[in-house]
Design a protein around this motif. Structure first.
Motif, PDB file in Angstrom:
ATOM      1  N   GLU A  54       0.820  -1.204   0.000  1.00 31.40           N
ATOM      2  CA  GLU A  54       0.000   0.000   0.000  1.00 31.40           C
ATOM      3  C   GLU A  54       0.859   1.262   0.000  1.00 31.40           C
ATOM      4  O   GLU A  54       0.508   2.248  -0.665  1.00 31.40           O
ATOM      5  CB  GLU A  54      -0.956   0.000   1.189  1.00 31.40           C
ATOM      6  N   LEU A  55       1.970   1.237   0.736  1.00 29.42           N
ATOM      7  CA  LEU A  55       2.884   2.377   0.649  1.00 29.42           C
ATOM      8  C   LEU A  55       3.430   2.517  -0.767  1.00 29.42           C
ATOM      9  O   LEU A  55       3.587   3.634  -1.285  1.00 29.42           O
ATOM     10  CB  LEU A  55       4.037   2.200   1.637  1.00 29.42           C
ATOM     11  N   LEU A  56       3.726   1.387  -1.388  1.00 30.72           N
ATOM     12  CA  LEU A  56       4.211   1.424  -2.770  1.00 30.72           C
ATOM     13  C   LEU A  56       3.123   1.960  -3.694  1.00 30.72           C
ATOM     14  O   LEU A  56       3.418   2.736  -4.619  1.00 30.72           O
ATOM     15  CB  LEU A  56       4.659   0.038  -3.203  1.00 30.72           C
ATOM     16  N   GLU A  57       1.886   1.584  -3.442  1.00 30.62           N
ATOM     17  CA  GLU A  57       0.776   2.148  -4.215  1.00 30.62           C
ATOM     18  C   GLU A  57       0.766   3.668  -4.125  1.00 30.62           C
ATOM     19  O   GLU A  57       0.599   4.370  -5.135  1.00 30.62           O
ATOM     20  CB  GLU A  57      -0.561   1.614  -3.706  1.00 30.62           C
ATOM     21  N   LEU A  58       0.896   4.202  -2.908  1.00 30.62           N
ATOM     22  CA  LEU A  58       0.895   5.655  -2.735  1.00 30.62           C
ATOM     23  C   LEU A  58       1.972   6.306  -3.581  1.00 30.62           C
ATOM     24  O   LEU A  58       1.769   7.375  -4.163  1.00 30.62           O
ATOM     25  CB  LEU A  58       1.094   6.005  -1.262  1.00 30.62           C
ATOM     26  N   LEU A  59       3.122   5.687  -3.627  1.00 33.52           N
ATOM     27  CA  LEU A  59       4.200   6.226  -4.442  1.00 33.52           C
ATOM     28  C   LEU A  59       3.885   6.110  -5.931  1.00 33.52           C
ATOM     29  O   LEU A  59       4.104   7.052  -6.703  1.00 33.52           O
ATOM     30  CB  LEU A  59       5.501   5.473  -4.114  1.00 33.52           C
ATOM     31  N   LEU A  60       3.320   4.974  -6.320  1.00 30.87           N
ATOM     32  CA  LEU A  60       2.998   4.761  -7.732  1.00 30.87           C
ATOM     33  C   LEU A  60       1.873   5.675  -8.210  1.00 30.87           C
ATOM     34  O   LEU A  60       1.768   5.948  -9.415  1.00 30.87           O
ATOM     35  CB  LEU A  60       2.610   3.297  -7.967  1.00 30.87           C
ATOM     36  N   PHE A  61       1.017   6.162  -7.277  1.00 27.69           N
ATOM     37  CA  PHE A  61      -0.010   7.134  -7.670  1.00 27.69           C
ATOM     38  C   PHE A  61       0.618   8.315  -8.405  1.00 27.69           C
ATOM     39  O   PHE A  61       0.034   8.864  -9.345  1.00 27.69           O
ATOM     40  CB  PHE A  61      -0.751   7.675  -6.444  1.00 27.69           C
ATOM     41  N   ARG A  62       1.782   8.759  -7.920  1.00 28.48           N
ATOM     42  CA  ARG A  62       2.449   9.919  -8.504  1.00 28.48           C
ATOM     43  C   ARG A  62       3.119   9.584  -9.833  1.00 28.48           C
ATOM     44  O   ARG A  62       3.361  10.468 -10.656  1.00 28.48           O
ATOM     45  CB  ARG A  62       3.511  10.441  -7.532  1.00 28.48           C
ATOM     46  N   ILE A  63       3.454   8.322 -10.001  1.00 30.02           N
ATOM     47  CA  ILE A  63       4.209   7.901 -11.177  1.00 30.02           C
ATOM     48  C   ILE A  63       3.277   7.474 -12.310  1.00 30.02           C
ATOM     49  O   ILE A  63       3.536   7.751 -13.483  1.00 30.02           O
ATOM     50  CB  ILE A  63       5.161   6.738 -10.804  1.00 30.02           C
TER      51      ILE A  63
END
Length: 250
Positions: A54-63
């Motif tokens: 889920e933390l990785l998801e948050l980062l991928l939102f921006r990417i």
């Protein structure tokens, strides 16, 4: 390489997107709703309340702004083990994961580099005695996930402030060549007064080998001759490290 989730304080003070912020144009509403809920969970509970994917998801939102990135986040975690493994993975390996590609791989690599630089700057800012944990955070981020052995030297001044951090040698999966004469020669060039040796065990087990102990004794002897202080030799593994000083090897 650093675990993004383990160092939330590095990002304190940065603006957080509001959970009800409008979705990017063309983004399906169910994706926008999911992203809003995940951001709200982060705001309310912080990173410790969220699993790695889920933390990785948050980062991928921006990417990846217009696509459901939950499957990609899970695929990356499955491939590389955890969040730290994803960020430390080679760009080519990330790009090969379906749904990632070269652009995503580059952005994740930039994130890892920014985190590592922030850790390094924290370690450089204060004397080692008062910032040992910050220094270890940096060493873990730099070495824990390397696939071959790397040998680094931390050079300190008379006040035990870090003046240089250099990679002295690269090796194989279970060996790295180190030459005591080159170690002390570099210390003299930098006018360092003390050293800390750091290397990693790609196996994940930081237990010092006989070769580790032998080269440490040789370097310690060379330091004694030239009036240098060898503070420690730290072996970095996965999740823990071994200090020669703490174990009585020095």
């Amino acid at each position: 390489m650093p675990d993004f989730a383990e160092h939330p304080r590095l990002f304190q003070g940065l603006p957080v997107a509001k959970a009800d912020a409008p979705a990017p144009r063309g983004q399906p509403s169910y994706i926008a709703d999911h992203r809003a809920r995940l951001r709200e969970r982060f705001v309310e509970g912080g990173p410790d309340a969220m699993p790695d994917y889920e933390l990785l998801e948050l980062l991928l939102f921006r990417i990846v702004p217009r696509r459901d990135v939950k499957p990609l986040a899970r695929a990356l975690i499955d491939r590389f083990g955890d969040l730290g493994g994803v960020l430390a993975a080679p760009r080519e390996a990330i790009a090969s994961v379906p749904g990632a590609g070269r652009s995503t791989a580059l952005d994740l690599s930039i994130t890892e580099a920014v985190t590592r630089r922030a850790l390094r700057n924290r370690a450089l800012a204060r004397p080692v005695v008062s910032s040992w944990e910050a220094l270890m955070d940096y060493c873990r981020a730099t070495l824990a996930r390397e696939r071959t052995e790397r040998f680094r030297i931390l050079f300190l001044d008379a006040k035990n402030t870090l003046i240089a951090d250099e990679e002295q040698a690269k090796g194989t999966i279970d060996h790295v060549p180190v030459y005591p004469r080159e170690v002390v020669k570099r210390a003299l060039e930098l006018e360092a007064k003390a050293l800390i040796l750091v290397h990693n065990h790609p196996s994940g087990d930081p237990t010092p080998s006989d070769a580790d102990r032998s080269i440490t004794r040789q370097i310690a002897q060379a330091c004694d001759v030239l009036g240098l202080i060898l503070h420690d030799h730290v072996v970095i593994g996965r999740g823990r490290e071994v200090s020669f000083r703490a174990e009585g090897f020095l």
